[in-house]
Motif scaffolding. Structure first.
Motif, PDB file in Angstrom:
ATOM      1  N   LEU A  62       0.763  -1.199   0.053  1.00  0.00           N
ATOM      2  CA  LEU A  62       0.042   0.118   0.133  1.00  0.00           C
ATOM      3  C   LEU A  62       0.889   1.174  -0.089  1.00  0.00           C
ATOM      4  CD1 LEU A  62      -2.504   1.500   0.259  1.00  0.00           C
ATOM      5  CD2 LEU A  62      -2.486   1.170   2.737  1.00  0.00           C
ATOM      6  N   GLY A  63       1.982   1.370   0.805  1.00  0.00           N
ATOM      7  CA  GLY A  63       2.929   2.322   0.938  1.00  0.00           C
ATOM      8  C   GLY A  63       3.390   2.736  -0.597  1.00  0.00           C
ATOM      9  N   ARG A  64       3.808   1.635  -1.343  1.00  0.00           N
ATOM     10  CA  ARG A  64       4.349   2.014  -2.640  1.00  0.00           C
ATOM     11  C   ARG A  64       3.280   2.448  -3.558  1.00  0.00           C
ATOM     12  NH1 ARG A  64       7.068  -2.818  -1.029  1.00  0.00           N
ATOM     13  NH2 ARG A  64       5.533  -4.033  -2.328  1.00  0.00           N
ATOM     14  N   ALA A  65       2.015   1.819  -3.638  1.00  0.00           N
ATOM     15  CA  ALA A  65       1.132   2.490  -4.259  1.00  0.00           C
ATOM     16  C   ALA A  65       0.704   3.974  -3.952  1.00  0.00           C
ATOM     17  CB  ALA A  65      -0.340   1.632  -4.042  1.00  0.00           C
ATOM     18  N   GLN A  66       0.679   4.241  -2.686  1.00  0.00           N
ATOM     19  CA  GLN A  66       0.379   5.547  -2.219  1.00  0.00           C
ATOM     20  C   GLN A  66       1.410   6.642  -2.891  1.00  0.00           C
ATOM     21  OE1 GLN A  66       0.819   4.992   1.960  1.00  0.00           O
ATOM     22  NE2 GLN A  66      -1.510   5.265   2.391  1.00  0.00           N
ATOM     23  N   LEU A  67       2.704   6.655  -3.031  1.00  0.00           N
ATOM     24  CA  LEU A  67       3.713   7.116  -3.773  1.00  0.00           C
ATOM     25  C   LEU A  67       3.401   7.282  -5.269  1.00  0.00           C
ATOM     26  CD1 LEU A  67       6.987   6.380  -1.917  1.00  0.00           C
ATOM     27  CD2 LEU A  67       5.196   7.974  -1.365  1.00  0.00           C
ATOM     28  N   HIS A  68       3.197   6.179  -5.827  1.00  0.00           N
ATOM     29  CA  HIS A  68       2.733   6.062  -7.250  1.00  0.00           C
ATOM     30  C   HIS A  68       1.625   7.075  -7.630  1.00  0.00           C
ATOM     31  CE1 HIS A  68       5.765   3.496  -9.018  1.00  0.00           C
ATOM     32  NE2 HIS A  68       5.596   2.628  -7.888  1.00  0.00           N
ATOM     33  N   GLN A  69       0.650   6.847  -6.678  1.00  0.00           N
ATOM     34  CA  GLN A  69      -0.774   7.586  -6.842  1.00  0.00           C
ATOM     35  C   GLN A  69      -0.474   9.496  -6.635  1.00  0.00           C
ATOM     36  OE1 GLN A  69      -3.949   6.697  -4.399  1.00  0.00           O
ATOM     37  NE2 GLN A  69      -5.317   7.960  -5.225  1.00  0.00           N
ATOM     38  N   ALA A  70       0.562   9.709  -5.629  1.00  0.00           N
ATOM     39  CA  ALA A  70       0.822  10.903  -5.382  1.00  0.00           C
ATOM     40  C   ALA A  70       1.511  11.782  -6.446  1.00  0.00           C
ATOM     41  CB  ALA A  70       1.341  10.819  -4.120  1.00  0.00           C
ATOM     42  N   CYS A  71       2.359  10.619  -7.233  1.00  0.00           N
ATOM     43  CA  CYS A  71       3.310  11.447  -8.353  1.00  0.00           C
ATOM     44  C   CYS A  71       2.711  11.067  -9.605  1.00  0.00           C
ATOM     45  CB  CYS A  71       4.631  10.670  -8.240  1.00  0.00           C
ATOM     46  SG  CYS A  71       5.420  11.114  -6.720  1.00  0.00           S
ATOM     47  N   ASN A  72       1.236  10.501  -9.752  1.00  0.00           N
ATOM     48  CA  ASN A  72       0.918   9.976 -11.053  1.00  0.00           C
ATOM     49  C   ASN A  72       0.852  11.458 -12.045  1.00  0.00           C
ATOM     50  OD1 ASN A  72       0.148   7.877 -12.290  1.00  0.00           O
ATOM     51  ND2 ASN A  72      -1.997   8.026 -11.609  1.00  0.00           N
TER      52      ASN A  72
END
Length: 204
Positions: free
Chosen positions: A33-43
């Motif tokens: 989830l933590g990795r997904a949160q960063l990808h989403q933030a930088c999308n």
């Protein structure tokens, strides 16, 4: 030189694989989830020219992959690491609250400028570390005319930076009015005037 505007994105790392811990400078990894949160933030970030990151893995691993994908420079620095909680670093919060040693975690939360964690970093040193990095960043922006950059770091670091930008009294502990969730992105616009003076503002 003519005035110009720059943008700095402050990004807190995502959720940790370990829960309920005082992470500090312990090198925990991110959860899925933590990795997904960063990808989403930088999308939707565009025109990023530089990535700066804490050297701790929960920041640096994503910073490396993002800079590689975007083909932009990466600068890793210990100055952006989280506060060093010394003997408390990496411990469970529940265990720390049950300890009866002095000083304890409760003493630190109440008076962080008067209490230093055992074998840890003083709040004065932490503040100076972050303030020095911030001043260097502003000088570099004025010199290099960087349009936009991404900074991956930690909640404690971001709180100090927001306190500096808002000109809060550094020993008042008012920085704790800010709550920075996992994977949260904060935008700082910086106007550099014709005398190279920086005027930052927080963009909501």
């Amino acid at each position: 030189m003519p005035p110009f505007s720059s943008r700095v994105y402050l990004l807190r790392h995502g959720e940790l694989i370990e829960q309920g811990v005082l992470a500090g400078q312990t090198d925990f990894l991110l959860s899925e989830l933590g990795r997904a949160q960063l990808h989403q933030a930088c999308n939707e970030l565009t025109n990023i020219e530089l990535v700066q990151s804490s050297t701790l893995k929960r920041c640096s691993e994503f910073a490396r992959s993002f800079s590689h994908a975007q083909q932009i420079p990466l600068f890793l620095t210990d100055q952006l690491r989280e506060f060093n909680f010394g003997d408390w670093d990496g411990c469970k919060y529940d265990d720390l609250w049950q300890q009866t040693d002095s000083p304890g975690l409760g003493d630190f939360w109440q008076s962080p400028w008067q209490v230093t964690p055992p074998h840890g970093e003083s709040m004065r040193d932490f503040y100076q570390r972050i303030a020095t990095w911030w001043q260097t960043l502003l000088i570099d922006i004025a010199s290099n005319r960087t349009q936009a950059q991404l900074v991956l770091t930690h909640a404690g670091v971001i709180k100090q930076l927001l306190g500096i930008i808002c000109q809060l009294p550094k020993e008042s502990n008012q920085q704790n009015i800010f709550s920075i969730g996992y994977g949260k992105l904060i935008c700082i616009d910086i106007y550099i005037d014709d005398s190279d003076k920086a005027w930052p503002r927080i963009v909501f």
